[in-house]
Motif scaffolding. Structure first.
Motif, PDB file in Angstrom:
ATOM      1  N   ILE A  31       1.450  -6.293 -10.600  1.00  0.00           N
ATOM      2  CA  ILE A  31       0.134  -5.929 -10.065  1.00  0.00           C
ATOM      3  C   ILE A  31      -0.219  -6.810  -8.866  1.00  0.00           C
ATOM      4  CG2 ILE A  31      -2.328  -6.103 -10.543  1.00  0.00           C
ATOM      5  CD1 ILE A  31      -1.330  -3.576 -11.607  1.00  0.00           C
ATOM      6  N   TYR A  34       1.783  -5.874  -5.848  1.00  0.00           N
ATOM      7  CA  TYR A  34       1.315  -4.586  -5.331  1.00  0.00           C
ATOM      8  C   TYR A  34       0.105  -4.778  -4.416  1.00  0.00           C
ATOM      9  CZ  TYR A  34      -0.945   0.021  -5.451  1.00  0.00           C
ATOM     10  OH  TYR A  34      -1.559   1.195  -5.112  1.00  0.00           O
ATOM     11  N   TYR A  35      -0.912  -5.488  -4.902  1.00  0.00           N
ATOM     12  CA  TYR A  35      -2.131  -5.662  -4.111  1.00  0.00           C
ATOM     13  C   TYR A  35      -1.909  -6.599  -2.925  1.00  0.00           C
ATOM     14  CZ  TYR A  35      -4.956  -3.108  -7.477  1.00  0.00           C
ATOM     15  OH  TYR A  35      -5.495  -2.115  -8.266  1.00  0.00           O
ATOM     16  N   ASN A  71       4.292   0.203  -4.185  1.00  0.00           N
ATOM     17  CA  ASN A  71       4.545   0.776  -5.506  1.00  0.00           C
ATOM     18  C   ASN A  71       5.854   0.267  -6.105  1.00  0.00           C
ATOM     19  OD1 ASN A  71       5.446   3.116  -7.426  1.00  0.00           O
ATOM     20  ND2 ASN A  71       3.255   3.427  -7.086  1.00  0.00           N
ATOM     21  N   LEU A  74       5.603  -2.718  -8.392  1.00  0.00           N
ATOM     22  CA  LEU A  74       5.127  -2.507  -9.756  1.00  0.00           C
ATOM     23  C   LEU A  74       6.281  -2.535 -10.750  1.00  0.00           C
ATOM     24  CD1 LEU A  74       2.572   0.405  -9.187  1.00  0.00           C
ATOM     25  CD2 LEU A  74       2.080  -2.032  -9.414  1.00  0.00           C
ATOM     26  N   GLU A 166       5.829   2.855 -12.130  1.00  0.00           N
ATOM     27  CA  GLU A 166       4.568   2.732 -12.850  1.00  0.00           C
ATOM     28  C   GLU A 166       4.783   2.668 -14.360  1.00  0.00           C
ATOM     29  OE1 GLU A 166       1.816   5.731 -11.549  1.00  0.00           O
ATOM     30  OE2 GLU A 166       2.129   5.257  -9.428  1.00  0.00           O
ATOM     31  N   LEU A 199      -5.584   1.799 -11.443  1.00  0.00           N
ATOM     32  CA  LEU A 199      -4.656   1.477 -10.358  1.00  0.00           C
ATOM     33  C   LEU A 199      -4.685   2.543  -9.269  1.00  0.00           C
ATOM     34  CD1 LEU A 199      -2.252  -0.445  -9.428  1.00  0.00           C
ATOM     35  CD2 LEU A 199      -0.765   1.318 -10.377  1.00  0.00           C
ATOM     36  N   ASP A 201      -7.115   4.086  -8.031  1.00  0.00           N
ATOM     37  CA  ASP A 201      -8.236   3.843  -7.116  1.00  0.00           C
ATOM     38  C   ASP A 201      -8.820   5.149  -6.568  1.00  0.00           C
ATOM     39  OD1 ASP A 201     -10.064   2.314  -5.738  1.00  0.00           O
ATOM     40  OD2 ASP A 201      -8.788   2.040  -3.982  1.00  0.00           O
TER      41      ASP A 201
END
Length: 248
Positions: A31, A34-35, A71, A74, A166, A199, A201
């Motif tokens: 996570i 990813y961000y 992605n 992840l 994912e 996730l 969003d």
């Protein structure tokens, strides 16, 4: 004085980091990566990508598909964590689907599509079509236009790559960690579905995504294998991916 308490088995000791299952660390690493990469890409690309000048046509495929690059992180966290602390991705996650995984996954994927359709239909009156149909796939269909090659690449990412990465994170590392700490299966199912919905969003579709996440997670709950939830996730993503080719 002799301490006659037994040490935990080596496999149990190896599976934990500071008392927590390695899957939790892998989840937060995935996570966080990813961000972080999303933020870095936004900063780097800001002011350097101009898609609004019709007199200067550009090849938008590579730029738009960069949105899927984070992605990949992840799934990277769970894979690295499994290799370092677990038994390897195949053993830890059951990633390669069996015949039963395919059957259960397709059934749960169908339920996910049905849940998404019905819940989105209910939400349509609240949020309106503009908010309900906005999102990454809408951006892809408008940005890639009639570029068949890039549309195929995008469809492969949506149907194959995204479900694997994912599911490794949610129904793989996070599910295994919560199960290791004896969280009830029904709570794991709901929690992983909630994180899955968050996730993406897309606030207007959060409830629908939650329902789809529960249906996809049910494949993992029934079989005990991430491979089944990958199949369910891929089946759920297939119709939207095909719609990429039908976009005007």
């Amino acid at each position: 004085m002799v301490d006659d308490r037994e040490d935990p088995p080596p496999s149990v000791r190896a599976a934990t980091v500071l008392g927590a299952h390695w899957g939790l660390l892998a989840f937060f690493a995935g996570i966080g990566g990813y961000y972080l990469l999303t933020l870095v890409m936004a900063v780097v690309l800001a002011g350097h990508v101009d898609v609004g000048d019709p007199l200067q046509p550009r090849e938008l495929g590579p730029v738009i598909l960069l949105a899927f690059l984070p992605n990949l992180l992840l799934g990277l966290g769970p894979v690295v964590g499994s290799r370092l602390r677990g038994r390897g991705p195949r053993a830890d996650f059951g990633l390669v689907p069996t015949a039963r995984d395919v059957k259960v996954g397709l059934a749960c994927g169908g339920f996910a599509l049905l849940a998404g359709y019905l819940l989105n239909l209910l939400l349509l009156g609240t949020y309106g079509p503009e908010r309900m149909f906005e999102g990454p796939l809408a951006d892809l269909s408008s940005g890639l236009g009639d570029s068949l090659g890039w549309l195929v690449v995008a469809a492969v990412i949506v149907v194959l790559v995204a479900p694997v990465t994912e599911e490794l994170l949610f129904r793989g590392a996070l599910w295994n960690a919560l199960d290791h700490h004896r969280v009830p299966p029904w709570a794991i199912l709901l929690f992983t579905a909630l994180v899955f919905a968050h996730l993406h969003d897309q606030p207007a579709r959060t409830i629908a995504l939650l329902g789809q996440g529960v249906a996809i997670g049910a494949a993992r709950l029934i079989t005990g294998r991430t491979g089944a939830s990958v199949v369910a996730h891929a089946a759920n993503n297939l119709p939207p991916a095909l719609l990429l080719f039908a976009a005007p």
